[in-house]
Design a protein around this motif. Structure first.
Motif, PDB file in Angstrom:
ATOM      1  N   ILE A 621       3.039 -14.234  -2.684  1.00 16.39           N
ATOM      2  CA  ILE A 621       2.530 -12.861  -2.591  1.00 16.39           C
ATOM      3  C   ILE A 621       3.103 -12.209  -1.352  1.00 16.39           C
ATOM      4  O   ILE A 621       2.915 -12.700  -0.235  1.00 16.39           O
ATOM      5  N   SER A 622       3.779 -11.103  -1.527  1.00 12.94           N
ATOM      6  CA  SER A 622       4.370 -10.412  -0.377  1.00 12.94           C
ATOM      7  C   SER A 622       3.428  -9.368   0.192  1.00 12.94           C
ATOM      8  O   SER A 622       3.306  -9.229   1.417  1.00 12.94           O
ATOM      9  N   SER A 623       2.759  -8.611  -0.687  1.00 15.50           N
ATOM     10  CA  SER A 623       1.885  -7.530  -0.212  1.00 15.50           C
ATOM     11  C   SER A 623       0.777  -7.293  -1.225  1.00 15.50           C
ATOM     12  O   SER A 623       0.913  -7.609  -2.409  1.00 15.50           O
ATOM     13  N   MET A 624      -0.292  -6.721  -0.756  1.00 14.74           N
ATOM     14  CA  MET A 624      -1.404  -6.371  -1.638  1.00 14.74           C
ATOM     15  C   MET A 624      -2.230  -5.269  -0.983  1.00 14.74           C
ATOM     16  O   MET A 624      -2.176  -5.059   0.232  1.00 14.74           O
ATOM     17  N   ILE A 625      -2.974  -4.556  -1.831  1.00 17.44           N
ATOM     18  CA  ILE A 625      -3.831  -3.463  -1.364  1.00 17.44           C
ATOM     19  C   ILE A 625      -5.284  -3.877  -1.544  1.00 17.44           C
ATOM     20  O   ILE A 625      -5.658  -4.448  -2.567  1.00 17.44           O
ATOM     21  N   THR A 626      -6.109  -3.607  -0.558  1.00 16.59           N
ATOM     22  CA  THR A 626      -7.554  -3.750  -0.731  1.00 16.59           C
ATOM     23  C   THR A 626      -8.191  -2.380  -0.534  1.00 16.59           C
ATOM     24  O   THR A 626      -7.735  -1.579   0.287  1.00 16.59           O
ATOM     25  N   LEU A 627      -9.213  -2.132  -1.328  1.00 12.64           N
ATOM     26  CA  LEU A 627      -9.961  -0.880  -1.220  1.00 12.64           C
ATOM     27  C   LEU A 627     -11.428  -1.244  -1.164  1.00 12.64           C
ATOM     28  O   LEU A 627     -11.953  -1.886  -2.077  1.00 12.64           O
ATOM     29  N   SER A 628     -12.093  -0.871  -0.109  1.00 10.55           N
ATOM     30  CA  SER A 628     -13.478  -1.301   0.089  1.00 10.55           C
ATOM     31  C   SER A 628     -14.343  -0.901  -1.103  1.00 10.55           C
ATOM     32  O   SER A 628     -14.127   0.131  -1.737  1.00 10.55           O
ATOM     33  N   GLU A 629     -15.315  -1.743  -1.418  1.00 10.17           N
ATOM     34  CA  GLU A 629     -16.192  -1.519  -2.567  1.00 10.17           C
ATOM     35  C   GLU A 629     -16.899  -0.171  -2.469  1.00 10.17           C
ATOM     36  O   GLU A 629     -16.995   0.574  -3.444  1.00 10.17           O
ATOM     37  N   GLU A 630     -17.388   0.163  -1.288  1.00  5.67           N
ATOM     38  CA  GLU A 630     -18.106   1.419  -1.105  1.00  5.67           C
ATOM     39  C   GLU A 630     -17.206   2.619  -1.373  1.00  5.67           C
ATOM     40  O   GLU A 630     -17.603   3.584  -2.031  1.00  5.67           O
ATOM     41  N   THR A 631     -15.965   2.547  -0.861  1.00  2.00           N
ATOM     42  CA  THR A 631     -15.037   3.658  -1.051  1.00  2.00           C
ATOM     43  C   THR A 631     -14.661   3.816  -2.507  1.00  2.00           C
ATOM     44  O   THR A 631     -14.604   4.931  -3.043  1.00  2.00           O
ATOM     45  N   MET A 681      13.808   0.756   2.465  1.00  2.00           N
ATOM     46  CA  MET A 681      13.695   0.492   1.031  1.00  2.00           C
ATOM     47  C   MET A 681      12.703  -0.640   0.767  1.00  2.00           C
ATOM     48  O   MET A 681      11.892  -0.577  -0.162  1.00  2.00           O
ATOM     49  N   ILE A 682      12.761  -1.688   1.598  1.00  2.00           N
ATOM     50  CA  ILE A 682      11.860  -2.829   1.415  1.00  2.00           C
ATOM     51  C   ILE A 682      10.407  -2.410   1.643  1.00  2.00           C
ATOM     52  O   ILE A 682       9.509  -2.799   0.879  1.00  2.00           O
ATOM     53  N   CYS A 683      10.179  -1.612   2.663  1.00  2.00           N
ATOM     54  CA  CYS A 683       8.815  -1.144   2.952  1.00  2.00           C
ATOM     55  C   CYS A 683       8.243  -0.343   1.783  1.00  2.00           C
ATOM     56  O   CYS A 683       7.086  -0.529   1.374  1.00  2.00           O
ATOM     57  N   GLU A 684       9.049   0.558   1.252  1.00  2.00           N
ATOM     58  CA  GLU A 684       8.597   1.363   0.118  1.00  2.00           C
ATOM     59  C   GLU A 684       8.300   0.475  -1.092  1.00  2.00           C
ATOM     60  O   GLU A 684       7.306   0.668  -1.797  1.00  2.00           O
ATOM     61  N   GLN A 685       9.165  -0.527  -1.307  1.00  2.00           N
ATOM     62  CA  GLN A 685       8.979  -1.419  -2.447  1.00  2.00           C
ATOM     63  C   GLN A 685       7.738  -2.292  -2.268  1.00  2.00           C
ATOM     64  O   GLN A 685       6.984  -2.522  -3.219  1.00  2.00           O
ATOM     65  N   LEU A 686       7.525  -2.789  -1.068  1.00  2.00           N
ATOM     66  CA  LEU A 686       6.337  -3.604  -0.802  1.00  2.00           C
ATOM     67  C   LEU A 686       5.062  -2.808  -1.069  1.00  2.00           C
ATOM     68  O   LEU A 686       4.097  -3.328  -1.649  1.00  2.00           O
ATOM     69  N   TYR A 687       5.069  -1.547  -0.660  1.00  2.00           N
ATOM     70  CA  TYR A 687       3.882  -0.707  -0.857  1.00  2.00           C
ATOM     71  C   TYR A 687       3.645  -0.441  -2.345  1.00  2.00           C
ATOM     72  O   TYR A 687       2.523  -0.579  -2.852  1.00  2.00           O
ATOM     73  N   ASP A 688       4.690  -0.070  -3.076  1.00  2.00           N
ATOM     74  CA  ASP A 688       4.538   0.228  -4.502  1.00  2.00           C
ATOM     75  C   ASP A 688       4.130  -1.011  -5.293  1.00  2.00           C
ATOM     76  O   ASP A 688       3.330  -0.931  -6.225  1.00  2.00           O
ATOM     77  N   LEU A 689       4.699  -2.168  -4.935  1.00  2.00           N
ATOM     78  CA  LEU A 689       4.311  -3.404  -5.610  1.00  2.00           C
ATOM     79  C   LEU A 689       2.828  -3.706  -5.390  1.00  2.00           C
ATOM     80  O   LEU A 689       2.130  -4.157  -6.299  1.00  2.00           O
ATOM     81  N   ALA A 690       2.367  -3.461  -4.175  1.00  2.00           N
ATOM     82  CA  ALA A 690       0.951  -3.669  -3.869  1.00  2.00           C
ATOM     83  C   ALA A 690       0.077  -2.702  -4.661  1.00  2.00           C
ATOM     84  O   ALA A 690      -0.964  -3.082  -5.207  1.00  2.00           O
ATOM     85  N   MET A 691       0.516  -1.442  -4.753  1.00  2.00           N
ATOM     86  CA  MET A 691      -0.249  -0.435  -5.489  1.00  2.00           C
ATOM     87  C   MET A 691      -0.312  -0.760  -6.975  1.00  2.00           C
ATOM     88  O   MET A 691      -1.348  -0.576  -7.629  1.00  2.00           O
ATOM     89  N   LEU A 692       0.790  -1.250  -7.526  1.00  2.00           N
ATOM     90  CA  LEU A 692       0.846  -1.564  -8.950  1.00  2.00           C
ATOM     91  C   LEU A 692      -0.137  -2.659  -9.342  1.00  2.00           C
ATOM     92  O   LEU A 692      -0.550  -2.754 -10.498  1.00  2.00           O
ATOM     93  N   GLN A 693      -0.490  -3.497  -8.395  1.00  2.00           N
ATOM     94  CA  GLN A 693      -1.427  -4.574  -8.685  1.00  2.00           C
ATOM     95  C   GLN A 693      -2.866  -4.066  -8.792  1.00  2.00           C
ATOM     96  O   GLN A 693      -3.750  -4.791  -9.249  1.00  2.00           O
ATOM     97  N   GLN A 694      -3.090  -2.834  -8.363  1.00  2.00           N
ATOM     98  CA  GLN A 694      -4.444  -2.315  -8.354  1.00  2.00           C
ATOM     99  C   GLN A 694      -4.657  -1.173  -9.334  1.00  2.00           C
ATOM    100  O   GLN A 694      -5.708  -1.067  -9.964  1.00  2.00           O
TER     101      GLN A 694
END
Length: 718
Positions: A621-631, A681-694
């Motif tokens: 796993i390279s990157s992932m997004i968490t979003l708090s339950e309350e939010t 480019m890598i930073c943008e890709q890491l962010y989008d990959l993390a977003m796609l998982q959510q």
């Protein structure tokens, strides 16, 4: 009796003024009223026989005959009940709204009362004038020496009454239909209406056509004494069964002992299914049913079916047929059925229900609420009982009924209290668990993981966390510093190592206790597949909550059950997924996160983004997004209630965190080459990959992601 001419007497003390054309909303209801009056007359006669006040003939067979005559444009309703004398006709027919049933019940209230009397208002007879220009009554009372009576009225307030010619005890009512209502003397229309209103009346109802030439073929064994033989059919072979052509018999249209009047122990599964198919014309087998059989504090019987659902929930509405002493009252009387159970199909027979004058609607009073509460209780008892004793069957039904049961929990606190421990949740392996079982699932998993690491350490093997720490050249030095700090002395020269350890253990125990109360859940198995894989790898479990009603439902469970917390699996990164790191390494990662956060904000043009650097056990796993339950719950709520054009995404900015895995080569490359050629480019890709998982990317972001992915693949070809 001398011929008499007079005026009908409307008794305003008993009923408001009657306008015959507006008495009932449906004109075909006169079938029900006249037939039910005949049922009452037969019931009364049987009561008198039981009490010894009258003796019915040995060959007596209670029945009601309906005879249509299209040629003469008439309808006849004939019963062999107790009939009426001239005085009774004067009292019950000429004086509108004085109920014969009410008078009879009052007179015999302390005697035999097993059978119920249908009539309540004394108005049913007058429904005939909605369709007839003239109505005639021919009646003969059961009383010894009674004289037959003939009565007629052309729909005005005048009537004619004289001695009649009827010789059999009972009553015959003849309707001369007006031109607008001739459809009712059609045999097929009459059959349709009688089946609608009278399918389960307690007396046999026969339909026939006057002067009919229709015939039917019967065998010798089927022949009755009452059959009128038209022709004896010759046998073609000696061994053939003898057959007869007879004048068509009157057709029996009703079932006098419907299934709901029986005790549940007397009914078979096939009988329940056959009744369901017959009444609702639904040939899909229902999921299950509930047989209502209550005598106190009110009288109610019935059967409620949970139908199999094959369509969108929003478009589903069942059918509850309401009966009063087996007399059909109406479809879909919603007042007696809780809102969340409107999907049900079934029948309810409640003689105690308060009806209005046309028997077509319920009066508003507390009694109706009591019936609704009783039905709710019976449904809860049935479901909880199935969960306890027939868990496998209960699980088969659960996906179909769960939205309605959860809706019931939201709408009815008593129902929720009864059902809380019998709500099922499907886990990641497709197995069903109750709420108490869900609370037990993840209790020991983190401890087992820790015990496994300890066992590996004692045996001299390297744990996963140690293997990760080998990437840090300063691992041993950091461990030495920590040991030195732990062995510091206080003012008296005594070591404080034990105190430090105790505080740490107390804090850890508190954290683990909090984890024991958390139930993790998934809302989209495909979208959140990476998080699911992480959970499975860590031997942790979560439940699947994909329906719209699940969010308010879990919020209610949290509010009503202290210590329970539902959290989506992508809401936070628990310690069980992280590799062990030293305090010094954690501090360095925090410093790196500050630098990478600045880089990310610049590259992504997102000033509010939060960035964390963590060492995850899963190195893939390279990157992932968490979003708090309350939010996230706030987001969902705002989407539900937002106005068109409102930017609901703004509510997620504060709780969204980008987590980069320091154990992944891509992240390590970014940390070490923040000014590198392809870092942007890598930073943008890491962010989008993390977003796609959510969640799915926005259209513009998806376009950029695809374009960038192509550019990355082109780089691989060079």
């Amino acid at each position: 009796m001398a011929a008499k001419h007079g005026n009908l007497s409307i008794n305003s003390d008993n009923i408001f003024p009657i306008i015959k054309k507006w008495l009932y909303s449906d004109h075909d209801i006169f079938f029900r009223e006249l037939i039910s009056n005949g049922c009452d007359a037969i019931t009364k006669l049987k009561k008198l026989d039981m009490m010894g006040e009258y003796t019915v003939p040995e060959d007596y067979k209670p029945k009601i005959q309906v005879i249509v005559n299209p040629e003469e444009k008439t309808l006849k309703f004939i019963d062999n009940g107790l009939g009426m004398t001239a005085d009774e006709v004067e009292e019950y027919i000429n004086q509108i709204a004085f109920s014969g049933a009410t008078d009879f019940i009052e007179k015999y209230k302390d005697k035999a009362n097993e059978d119920q009397i249908i009539g309540h208002f004394g108005l049913g007879f007058y429904s005939a004038f909605m369709v007839a220009d003239e109505v005639q009554i021919d009646t003969l009372s059961y009383r010894e020496g009674a004289q037959a009576v003939h009565w007629s009225c052309d729909g005005g307030t005048e009537f004619d009454m004289e001695d009649g010619t009827r010789t059999q005890v009972g009553t015959e009512i003849t309707l001369f239909l007006n031109e607008d209502c001739l459809e009712f003397c059609n045999e097929y229309k009459a059959r349709e209406v009688i089946k609608k209103y009278c399918s389960f009346m307690p007396t046999e109802i026969y339909l026939s056509k006057a002067n009919t030439t229709d015939t039917q073929i019967i065998t010798a064994d089927e022949k009755l004494d009452t059959d009128e033989v038209v022709e004896e059919i010759k046998k073609e072979k000696e061994e053939d069964e003898q057959k007869f052509k007879i004048k068509k018999r009157p057709e029996l249209l009703n079932e006098t002992t419907p299934l709901w009047t029986k005790h549940p122990n007397e009914c078979t599964k096939e009988e329940y299914l056959e009744f369901y198919r017959k009444v609702f014309q639904d040939y899909k087998e229902p999921l299950f049913w509930i047989h209502l059989n209550m005598d106190y504090p009110f009288n109610m019987k019935g059967i409620l079916y949970f139908p199999k659902i094959n369509m969108e929930y929003e478009s589903i509405e069942g059918t509850i047929k309401l009966y009063n002493n087996q007399v059909f009252i109406a479809d879909n009387i919603k007042e007696v059925i809780p809102e969340f159970l409107l999907l049900l199909k079934g029948v309810i027979d409640c003689p105690d229900l308060p009806l209005n004058v046309s028997r077509s609607a319920l009066q508003n009073d507390g009694f109706v609420k009591k019936i609704s509460e009783y039905i709710t209780k019976k449904v809860a008892d049935k479901l909880s009982g199935m969960c306890k004793t027939e868990k496998e069957e209960y699980e088969k039904y659960w996906d179909d009924i769960s939205p309605f049961i959860k809706f019931g929990c939201l709408k009815d606190d008593k129902f929720c209290e009864k059902m809380t421990d019998y709500i099922l949740f499907k886990n990641l392996d497709g197995e069903y668990m109750t709420l108490p079982e869900c609370l037990e699932v993840n209790k020991t998993d983190p401890d087992e993981v820790q015990e496994g690491e300890n066992a590996a350490e004692e045996s001299g093997e390297k744990t996963e966390a140690e293997a990760v720490d080998e990437n840090d050249d300063k691992g041993e030095a950091e461990a030495a510093v920590e040991k030195e700090e732990a062995e510091a002395v206080d003012e008296n020269g005594e070591k404080v190592e034990a105190e430090i350890v105790d505080d740490s253990e107390e804090e850890e125990e508190e954290t683990e206790e909090e984890k024991k109360k958390v139930i993790y859940y998934v809302t989209d198995e495909k979208q959140q597949s990476q998080y699911i894989n992480m959970f499975k790898a860590a031997k942790m479990d979560a439940v699947i909550l994909t329906h719209n009603i699940d969010q308010p439902f879990v919020s209610q469970l949290e509010a009503k059950n202290e210590g329970i917390k539902f959290q989506r699996i992508d809401a936070d990164l628990t310690d069980v997924f992280k590799a062990k790191t030293s305090k010094k390494a954690e501090k360095e990662m925090e410093e790196q996160a500050e630098a990478v956060a600045k880089l990310m904000k610049k590259v992504l043009k997102k000033d509010t983004i939060k960035v964390k650097i963590e060492k995850l056990k899963n190195k893939k796993i390279s990157s992932m997004i968490t979003l708090s339950e309350e939010t996230r719950r706030m987001q969902d709520m705002m989407k539900m209630y937002s106005m068109p054009g409102m930017d609901t995404g703004m509510f997620g900015k504060e709780g969204e965190t980008l987590i980069l895995n320091a154990n992944h080569p891509l992240v390590q490359y970014v940390l070490e080459h923040q000014d590198g050629e392809n870092v942007k480019m890598i930073c943008e890709q890491l962010y989008d990959l993390a977003m796609l998982q959510q969640a799915p990317l926005e259209p513009e972001a998806m376009t950029k992601f695809v374009t960038r992915s192509n550019e990355i693949m082109m780089l691989l070809t060079k």
